[in-house]
Structures are given as C-alpha cells and as structure tokens.
Design an enzyme around this catalytic site. Sequence first.
Site, short mmCIF file in Angstrom:
data_model
loop_
_atom_site.label_atom_id
_atom_site.label_comp_id
_atom_site.label_asym_id
_atom_site.label_seq_id
_atom_site.Cartn_x
_atom_site.Cartn_y
_atom_site.Cartn_z
N PRO A 84 0.82 -1.22 0.00
CA PRO A 84 0.00 0.00 0.00
C PRO A 84 0.85 1.26 0.00
CG PRO A 84 -0.92 -1.60 1.51
CD PRO A 84 0.39 -2.18 1.04
N CYS A 85 0.41 2.25 -0.80
CA CYS A 85 1.21 3.47 -1.00
C CYS A 85 0.68 4.66 -0.22
CB CYS A 85 1.25 3.81 -2.48
SG CYS A 85 -0.37 4.30 -3.16
N GLN A 86 -0.45 4.52 0.51
CA GLN A 86 -1.08 5.70 1.11
C GLN A 86 -0.16 6.44 2.06
OE1 GLN A 86 -2.42 2.72 0.81
NE2 GLN A 86 -4.54 2.84 0.11
N TYR A 88 3.00 6.77 1.78
CA TYR A 88 4.07 7.42 1.04
C TYR A 88 3.59 8.58 0.18
CZ TYR A 88 6.05 2.72 1.92
OH TYR A 88 6.46 1.55 2.49
N SER A 89 2.41 8.43 -0.45
CA SER A 89 1.97 9.39 -1.45
C SER A 89 1.68 10.75 -0.83
CB SER A 89 0.71 8.88 -2.15
OG SER A 89 -0.40 8.88 -1.27
#
Length: 441
Positions: A84-86, A88-89
Amino acid sequence: MLPEIIDLFSGCGGLALGFDKAGYDIAGGIELVPAAWDTITSNLCWRYGKEQETHICGDIKEISGDIFKDRIGPEGSIIIGGPPCQAYSLAGRAKLQSLGEDRKNTNDSRGYLYKEFLRFIFAMKPKAVVMENVPEAANYGGKNIPQIVCESLEKNGYKAKWTILNSADYGVPQIRRRVFVIGLLKELSADIAFPEPTNRSQGNESDEIRKQCERFTECRNFIMPPTAETDKPWVTVGDALSDLPVLFPSADTKYHLKPINAGMKYRCAPENDYQKLMRSWFGRETSFVTANSFRKTVRDFPIFDKMKQGDNYLDASKIADDILAEEAKVYGYVPGTEGYEKLKKKIVPPYDREKFPDKWRRLDENKPSHTLVAHLSVDTYSHINPWEPRGISVREAARIQSFPDDFYFNCSMGDAYKQIGNAVPPLLSYNIAMALYKIFN
C-alpha cells in the site's frame, strides 16, 4: 517453462493481469479487501475455470510466508506486488496530517508493509521479485524504501535494482510515474534489465522526467530508466476512448444510472491498435462493453458543458460565476440577499480556489491523461470526459489504466473506481513481465 507467480497486495489484479498476458501462471496471491479480491478472482480464476481459488482474502500479516509453497512446481516462482502506498503518497500524507500530529504518515503501519513482502520472499526463495510503489516511497520520513528493499534482497542471495518508469512510455494513455524494484537470484547468470519503452513523448516530457530521476543516481541500486529508441508517440485520451459509447451528450440529457455490468454497443469499430488490444486482450474480440456507469453531479453538468479541454478548477469556477450572474439577473437577485445566496449554493462549487486548482481537470483528447488515483471512488472531478459534460465512466477509467474491455467489475461503482485508481496498469506490467520472460525462456 516459466516460474509461477505469487501475487501479494494484489488489489483488483493489474500487476497479475500483465503477467498472465505474458504467459505466466498465477499460482497464488493475497488481497485484504473483499471487493478487490472478488474482482481479481472473477477475472483471473473463475474466467479460466480453475477449481481452486488462487488468491486468499485476508491480512498478509496473519498468513504464513510459505503458504503457497505446495503450489510451486520445479520451475520455481516469481513474487510480485505493490505494498500500500497511502503512507508514502503526497495525497495520503496530507490526509493523515489533517487528522492530527499523531496521524502523520511515518506513524502509519501501512508504510512498513514492505517488510511483509520481504518476509514472503525469504520464506519462498523465488527466482525473481517485482515490487511497485509511488516515487514518494524514496523519501518516507528520510527513508528510501526501494533502496532498503534492494539492500535487504542483496543480503539474502539476490541482486536487485530499482528505477522509476512512466506508464505512458509503455503504451498506456496516462502519465503515471511509479517505482519498480526487480530482484534476481544471484545464481542466475542474467543481468537485471527494465523493459525498453514502446512509445515516447513528441515533446520534451520524457527528458524532463529523466532529469527528475537524476537525484537518485547517488543510490547504489538505482539505475536510470531506459531511453526510448522508438518514434511511436504516446497513446492519447482520444486514442483510448473515441470508440466507447456516447453516454451523456449534453448537460440537459436525462441521467440514467446504468448497472455496472450492463452491456452497451461500441460507438464505432476500433479506430487504432490500442482499441483493438483493449477489445481482444484475452484472445477473443468483445462485441459489447460494460462498466458504463458514471456519477450524477447535477450541479456541475452545466459547468462541465462549458469547460474547454485542459481547463482546471479555476476555469470551472469562472464559468460557475458567469452562470450564477445570468441566473441571478433572471430572478432579480443581487449579491448579499437570501435568494442570491441560495442560488449561489445551488450553482457554484464550494471548494477553495487557491488550494484546489487541479481538483477539476477536463481531459485533453490530444494528450495522455494525468494520473488516475483512488480518490475517483469519492468523485470524478479530477478526470472530466473530453467531449461529454460529465466525469469519466468506470470503463473510461479502466481504458486509461489499460484494463481490457472484458475485465469485469463485480462490485459497486465506487469500489470499481477505487480499484482502478490503485492498480498497476496491466500494459505496463505486461512489458515488465516480458522483460523477465527473456531471462526465463
């Protein structure tokens, strides 16, 4: 024979779908969200009549790292996935920060799920590894996650490299920059190679993106993205969508919410190679298209109708002001009166014009789309159809991500948008899969 694929953090299946297209067998996978699990199972398991469901719906932290060992044959495995990238983004960081200091992104446990990805690798000892994430993963509270992953792989018998690829360079009608890590067992004689671009910008966008990558050259495991040796242009929004059904020709068209799996005829025969691919990805050309649902935003249809391609929220706000002025004149309302304020609330969007200039954007048919995001599940203002006064439909979002037309979404409209926005474009994944194919076959 090719190694078999273990697909972690699978989402609705964008990464796995590319490997499936390249001829790999998807032996197993894990997805936490039931709706996304149902989508990938429908398209990559039940479609082929597999008796055993390949993917597990569950929390990867509670699943043994060698759970799929009995499914892997003598050719070994490749583990793929996008943790999951949440955390980081940039969008995810802003949302967390708005919830308080204790919710800052470095406190988000999702930012450390790459360790679960590594746990499965060290338990399974696959021949190769592919990990995807957002570019911001290279600066997570001062930590460079792709570099950390590469160094961990090197300590455990792998050679590893990472880079940043733009999906538009691989035939996807969308500018979408993502980190990719590839690892190979050291015993394999082949060198790590990222796929050569199949398309290139006709302007200087590709050069600008490469310049942005130069700041990572000091990282030992980073390599610059491959240079395009082709003159084939990027696929545009117009190339991607022009054959799809007309759904809402004008702002005064009566809105109908179409069931997500209701089929419609194409507007015309395929007009280019991209449309042909989207209609025949699984080897048989489709005769109708599903997922033609789009959002009912009654207040905004008249604004969309007057927006030009490429216009953003500032342009939309000026259009809304003009519509308000015309309507107020008809009713005789003047600013400051109760009638005027009620009319304004009915016509003018309430978002801050200084903070959200790109909250709305009408797509330009002559360019690739800007990046699709999971926020499409909340609204589609960020991607307005270039010809019709509405947000893009589920199928149009899928086309922009390179999901084929017979990829079905057995879920709600909101879930479908979210799954598409979170996915790896299958056509980009296919190119990565083919780069590995040259090594193993």
